[in-house]
Motif scaffolding. Structure first.
Motif, PDB file in Angstrom:
ATOM      1  N   LEU A 154       0.838  -1.209   0.000  1.00 20.50           N
ATOM      2  CA  LEU A 154       0.000   0.000   0.000  1.00 20.50           C
ATOM      3  C   LEU A 154       0.865   1.249   0.000  1.00 20.50           C
ATOM      4  O   LEU A 154       1.664   1.459   0.922  1.00 20.50           O
ATOM      5  CB  LEU A 154      -0.917   0.004   1.235  1.00 20.50           C
ATOM      6  CG  LEU A 154      -2.303  -0.631   1.059  1.00 20.50           C
ATOM      7  CD1 LEU A 154      -2.186  -2.077   0.627  1.00 20.50           C
ATOM      8  CD2 LEU A 154      -3.123  -0.511   2.334  1.00 20.50           C
ATOM      9  N   VAL A 155       0.673   2.082  -1.004  1.00 23.54           N
ATOM     10  CA  VAL A 155       1.504   3.281  -1.183  1.00 23.54           C
ATOM     11  C   VAL A 155       0.606   4.504  -1.353  1.00 23.54           C
ATOM     12  O   VAL A 155      -0.470   4.421  -1.933  1.00 23.54           O
ATOM     13  CB  VAL A 155       2.420   3.130  -2.416  1.00 23.54           C
ATOM     14  CG1 VAL A 155       3.520   2.119  -2.147  1.00 23.54           C
ATOM     15  CG2 VAL A 155       1.627   2.724  -3.657  1.00 23.54           C
ATOM     16  N   SER A 156       1.066   5.638  -0.843  1.00 29.56           N
ATOM     17  CA  SER A 156       0.327   6.898  -1.004  1.00 29.56           C
ATOM     18  C   SER A 156       1.098   8.019  -0.332  1.00 29.56           C
ATOM     19  O   SER A 156       2.098   7.794   0.337  1.00 29.56           O
ATOM     20  CB  SER A 156      -1.061   6.815  -0.366  1.00 29.56           C
ATOM     21  OG  SER A 156      -0.985   6.994   1.039  1.00 29.56           O
ATOM     22  N   MET A 160       1.122  -6.964  -5.829  1.00 27.82           N
ATOM     23  CA  MET A 160       0.872  -5.720  -6.553  1.00 27.82           C
ATOM     24  C   MET A 160       0.981  -4.531  -5.613  1.00 27.82           C
ATOM     25  O   MET A 160       0.867  -4.677  -4.400  1.00 27.82           O
ATOM     26  CB  MET A 160      -0.527  -5.713  -7.200  1.00 27.82           C
ATOM     27  CG  MET A 160      -1.686  -5.710  -6.220  1.00 27.82           C
ATOM     28  SD  MET A 160      -3.322  -5.565  -7.017  1.00 27.82           S
ATOM     29  CE  MET A 160      -3.484  -7.177  -7.780  1.00 27.82           C
ATOM     30  N   LYS A 161       1.206  -3.373  -6.237  1.00 29.37           N
ATOM     31  CA  LYS A 161       1.149  -2.114  -5.500  1.00 29.37           C
ATOM     32  C   LYS A 161      -0.272  -1.569  -5.598  1.00 29.37           C
ATOM     33  O   LYS A 161      -0.891  -1.607  -6.660  1.00 29.37           O
ATOM     34  CB  LYS A 161       2.110  -1.088  -6.098  1.00 29.37           C
ATOM     35  CG  LYS A 161       3.568  -1.329  -5.771  1.00 29.37           C
ATOM     36  CD  LYS A 161       4.443  -0.182  -6.255  1.00 29.37           C
ATOM     37  CE  LYS A 161       5.891  -0.374  -5.833  1.00 29.37           C
ATOM     38  NZ  LYS A 161       6.544  -1.504  -6.510  1.00 29.37           N
ATOM     39  N   ILE A 162      -0.763  -1.061  -4.491  1.00 32.18           N
ATOM     40  CA  ILE A 162      -2.071  -0.430  -4.454  1.00 32.18           C
ATOM     41  C   ILE A 162      -1.868   1.019  -4.018  1.00 32.18           C
ATOM     42  O   ILE A 162      -1.401   1.278  -2.912  1.00 32.18           O
ATOM     43  CB  ILE A 162      -3.011  -1.189  -3.491  1.00 32.18           C
ATOM     44  CG1 ILE A 162      -3.269  -2.587  -4.084  1.00 32.18           C
ATOM     45  CG2 ILE A 162      -4.309  -0.422  -3.248  1.00 32.18           C
ATOM     46  CD1 ILE A 162      -4.179  -3.469  -3.300  1.00 32.18           C
ATOM     47  N   ARG A 206       1.608   4.442 -12.478  1.00 30.91           N
ATOM     48  CA  ARG A 206       1.945   3.524 -13.557  1.00 30.91           C
ATOM     49  C   ARG A 206       2.346   2.164 -12.984  1.00 30.91           C
ATOM     50  O   ARG A 206       2.026   1.117 -13.545  1.00 30.91           O
ATOM     51  CB  ARG A 206       3.090   4.113 -14.396  1.00 30.91           C
ATOM     52  CG  ARG A 206       3.288   3.453 -15.736  1.00 30.91           C
ATOM     53  CD  ARG A 206       4.348   4.186 -16.542  1.00 30.91           C
ATOM     54  NE  ARG A 206       3.904   5.523 -16.909  1.00 30.91           N
ATOM     55  CZ  ARG A 206       4.597   6.646 -16.711  1.00 30.91           C
ATOM     56  NH1 ARG A 206       5.786   6.602 -16.131  1.00 30.91           N
ATOM     57  NH2 ARG A 206       4.118   7.808 -17.080  1.00 30.91           N
ATOM     58  N   ASN A 207       3.054   2.181 -11.853  1.00 32.12           N
ATOM     59  CA  ASN A 207       3.555   0.934 -11.262  1.00 32.12           C
ATOM     60  C   ASN A 207       2.521   0.241 -10.370  1.00 32.12           C
ATOM     61  O   ASN A 207       2.746  -0.870  -9.923  1.00 32.12           O
ATOM     62  CB  ASN A 207       4.828   1.207 -10.461  1.00 32.12           C
ATOM     63  CG  ASN A 207       6.004   1.548 -11.362  1.00 32.12           C
ATOM     64  OD1 ASN A 207       5.868   1.535 -12.587  1.00 32.12           O
ATOM     65  ND2 ASN A 207       7.148   1.839 -10.781  1.00 32.12           N
ATOM     66  N   ALA A 208       1.418   0.906 -10.104  1.00 31.87           N
ATOM     67  CA  ALA A 208       0.359   0.289  -9.296  1.00 31.87           C
ATOM     68  C   ALA A 208      -0.630  -0.420 -10.217  1.00 31.87           C
ATOM     69  O   ALA A 208      -0.802  -0.044 -11.378  1.00 31.87           O
ATOM     70  CB  ALA A 208      -0.363   1.358  -8.484  1.00 31.87           C
TER      71      ALA A 208
END
Lengths: 220, 220
Positions: B38-40, B137-139, B159-161
């Protein structure tokens, strides 16, 4: 309740740009320009604060802006619409501005014609904290939608800043944001931090911010 | 209107952690664990989304969390309060998790007892984009308070998520957020991006998110 395990991970980040920052600082001092490095998470309202500031101080002070973004010139176009000179730095993959990039933008700027130079850093509450650009001070923005614990979780940024601007206070009625906890976190990280609470949407709290900028220029 | 000057600044970021990420990925695949990174930005609602998810799927799925933060174990304590196992990684000055840190946390986790492993990265819309941790996966989360142009300004992350979760939609009535522009920006950066719109405060949109996680586990 399960007790979390805590692992500490240390990592060095190289700082090779201090010499160049000193050069920038000397040049800015020589020309009497106050340079402010605006740092925050993405979307905390740096560009909105600049639009408000440029519009409201445009007749009193001579200002210019350096815009840092990974991609797009969206912000530079917003600034240019206020009639103020702007240089856009696109950092591509880089996560912060450094003194060398800043130098290139300063070289495109007529310092003799300026009182205030705003540098809007890449939206990132981590990496820009460690990079001196030669600015007079770092100003860290925190929007109330981000939560009150950010000064504790990203302490380096709030320790290295002289000012914290808490933005979007018009949204407070719709959030569970604990302002006194936020100020307490910030004060523990940096007891000398000067704090402004404002909303550029309603104008609440903005006159104190403008007065602060006027005083900075007067002192320079 | 003054036309902004644009200077392009290129910078390489080293990627030495791909081998270790592959090791993590193989280990997770062998044990049938779906790991989600999880990224943000800081304060987009990663921890809130996890609290909601763990509370609502706790009886169906076996889950654990790796928490990445520069400082504090605030988030780990919030997760632990849901009764789910959590490992806190304090990165100190580092601006993202990497595969080596993740490996250390995985080593503290009983993978055989798990369906889903959430990795909450450091709040940063820039640096975590370039680091493979070995996740499925990246979310990427984006809160509506951050503004609709973030997918264009931080394209690498989106793009990478594989998934973008637009959070805090309960605040839409109080904001000038242009949802269709946001989806358009995101689609231009990554046409395959799967999108969820939700609010963990009101529960709106959350059932689709939970169904998505159930399906991921079923496929694994």
């Amino acid at each position: 309740m399960i007790k979390p395990k805590v692992i500490k991970v240390k990592k060095d980040i190289l700082h090779k740009n201090n010499e160049l920052a000193a050069t920038n600082r000397a040049l800015l001092a020589k020309t009497g320009v106050v340079a402010l490095n605006l740092v925050s998470s993405p979307g905390s309202g740096k560009t909105s604060l600049l639009e408000f500031t440029l519009t409201n101080l445009g007749r009193e002070l001579k200002m210019a802006v350096i815009e840092g973004d990974q991609q797009t010139d969206n912000d530079a176009r917003r600034i240019a619409a206020t009639g103020v000179a702007v240089v856009q730095l696109n950092t591509q993959s880089a996560c912060h501005l450094d003194a060398a990039m800043t130098k290139r933008a300063i070289d495109e700027t007529d310092l003799d014609a300026l009182d205030l130079l705003f540098i809007e850093n890449v939206g990132n509450l981590v990496c820009p904290a460690g990079y001196d650009l030669g600015e007079r001070m770092k100003i860290a923005l925190l929007s109330v939608t981000e939560g009150e614990d950010k000064p504790a979780k990203y302490p380096k940024m709030f320790r290295n800043a002289e000012v914290m601007v808490i933005t979007k206070i018009d949204l407070l009625p719709y959030l569970d944001f604990d302002m006194s906890a936020c100020l307490d976190y910030a004060g523990r990280v940096n007891p000398d931090l000067k704090v402004f609470l404002l909303s550029t949407k309603t104008g609440e709290g903005c006159s104190a911010w403008l007065d602060f900028l006027r005083a900075l220029v007067k002192e320079a």
